[in-house]
Design a protein around this motif. Structure first.
Motif, PDB file in Angstrom:
ATOM      1  N   LEU A  87       0.859  -1.176   0.000  1.00 12.45           N
ATOM      2  CA  LEU A  87       0.000   0.000   0.000  1.00 12.45           C
ATOM      3  C   LEU A  87       0.892   1.220   0.000  1.00 12.45           C
ATOM      4  N   CYS A 105      -4.170   6.545  -0.729  1.00 13.58           N
ATOM      5  CA  CYS A 105      -3.661   5.213  -0.418  1.00 13.58           C
ATOM      6  C   CYS A 105      -3.913   4.343  -1.652  1.00 13.58           C
ATOM      7  N   SER A 163      -2.825   0.863  -4.253  1.00 15.74           N
ATOM      8  CA  SER A 163      -2.211  -0.462  -4.360  1.00 15.74           C
ATOM      9  C   SER A 163      -2.545  -1.072  -5.715  1.00 15.74           C
ATOM     10  N   LEU A 170     -10.622  -2.020   3.671  1.00 12.55           N
ATOM     11  CA  LEU A 170      -9.528  -1.093   3.926  1.00 12.55           C
ATOM     12  C   LEU A 170      -9.872  -0.280   5.164  1.00 12.55           C
ATOM     13  N   ASP A 193      -7.780   1.121  -3.885  1.00 11.38           N
ATOM     14  CA  ASP A 193      -7.280   2.409  -3.437  1.00 11.38           C
ATOM     15  C   ASP A 193      -8.331   3.103  -2.576  1.00 11.38           C
ATOM     16  N   GLY A 222      -4.874  -2.489   4.570  1.00 12.13           N
ATOM     17  CA  GLY A 222      -5.777  -3.353   3.834  1.00 12.13           C
ATOM     18  C   GLY A 222      -5.807  -4.752   4.419  1.00 12.13           C
ATOM     19  N   GLY A 275       0.162   0.810   5.080  1.00 13.09           N
ATOM     20  CA  GLY A 275       0.959   1.740   4.323  1.00 13.09           C
ATOM     21  C   GLY A 275       1.967   2.407   5.249  1.00 13.09           C
TER      22      GLY A 275
END
Lengths: 112, 115
Positions: A4, A23, A25, A32, A71, A91, A103
């Motif tokens: 992330l 954020c 990915s 999330l 995201d 996540g 993240g």
């Protein structure tokens, strides 16, 4: 490992301004979560988003989950000094027992 | 509810010594996670348990690290021997069934300094 990426890494704004943290990915997550962490403490859960396209509001905070569930964004309206902190997205890895991938975080500083 | 309780809050030890970190999860939570946080690497998952059984320990850096969960109300993370690069804040977190929706509750962490 499903990565992330958060952006920006650091954000400094004045009280009353708006801000958005992203954020992203390349992987799909079951859900999330967004956390805020203050110095010397553990992260505290702000919200969980599960459905692609979902939007959740928590007072001045608005959270969006992307349609493809890869995201998310966090938008703060009229920031206050109490919003200062490290914002972390995380996540839930599909097929895991609730395993969270975090993240790197966005450090937000709101000045008077 | 007292939340997730970690002890000690701070630990300073000399290189080569054994360090044991402790965690009491929230009653009724069936998953427990150990994370390490550093400026360089952020939050890293070390190991997690479900119903006291280790599910994934792929994040444990090396054999010097071990974790146990002998019952639903207690877990330990042990480092033996400790090294300066182990210095970090170690967090324990727990989550209830259905954690997809309900998230984790983190403890306040143990700040470990190895000199």
């Amino acid at each position: 490992t499903q990565l992330l990426e958060q952006s920006p890494q650091f954000l400094s704004i004045q009280e009353g301004e708006n801000l958005t943290v992203y954020c992203n990915s390349s992987s799909v997550f079951s859900s999330l979560q967004w956390y805020r962490q203050e110095p010397g403490e553990g992260p505290v859960l702000l919200v969980t988003v599960v459905t692609g396209g979902e939007v959740k509001k928590l007072k001045r905070l608005t959270f969006q989950f992307g349609d493809a569930r890869k995201d998310s964004s966090l938008h703060i309206t009229a920031a206050q000094t109490g919003d200062t902190g490290l914002y972390l997205c995380a996540g839930v890895v599909p097929g895991s027992w609730g395993k969270l991938q975090f993240g790197a975080g966005t450090q937000v500083v709101v000045t008077p | 509810d007292a939340g997730v309780i970690q002890s000690p809050r701070h630990e300073v030890t000399e290189m080569g010594q054994e360090v044991t970190l402790r965690c009491k999860p929230i009653s009724g939570h069936n998953s427990l996670f150990w994370y390490r946080q550093t400026m360089m690497r952020g939050l890293e998952l070390l190991i997690y348990f479900n119903n006291n059984v280790p599910i994934d320990d792929s994040g444990m850096p090396e054999d010097r690290f071990s974790a146990k969960m002998p019952n639903a109300s207690f877990s330990t993370l042990k480092i033996q021997p400790s090294e300066p690069r182990d210095s970090a804040v170690y967090f324990c977190a727990s989550s209830p069934p259905g954690s997809n929706m309900r998230g984790y509750t983190f403890g306040s962490g143990t700040r470990l300094t190895v000199v």
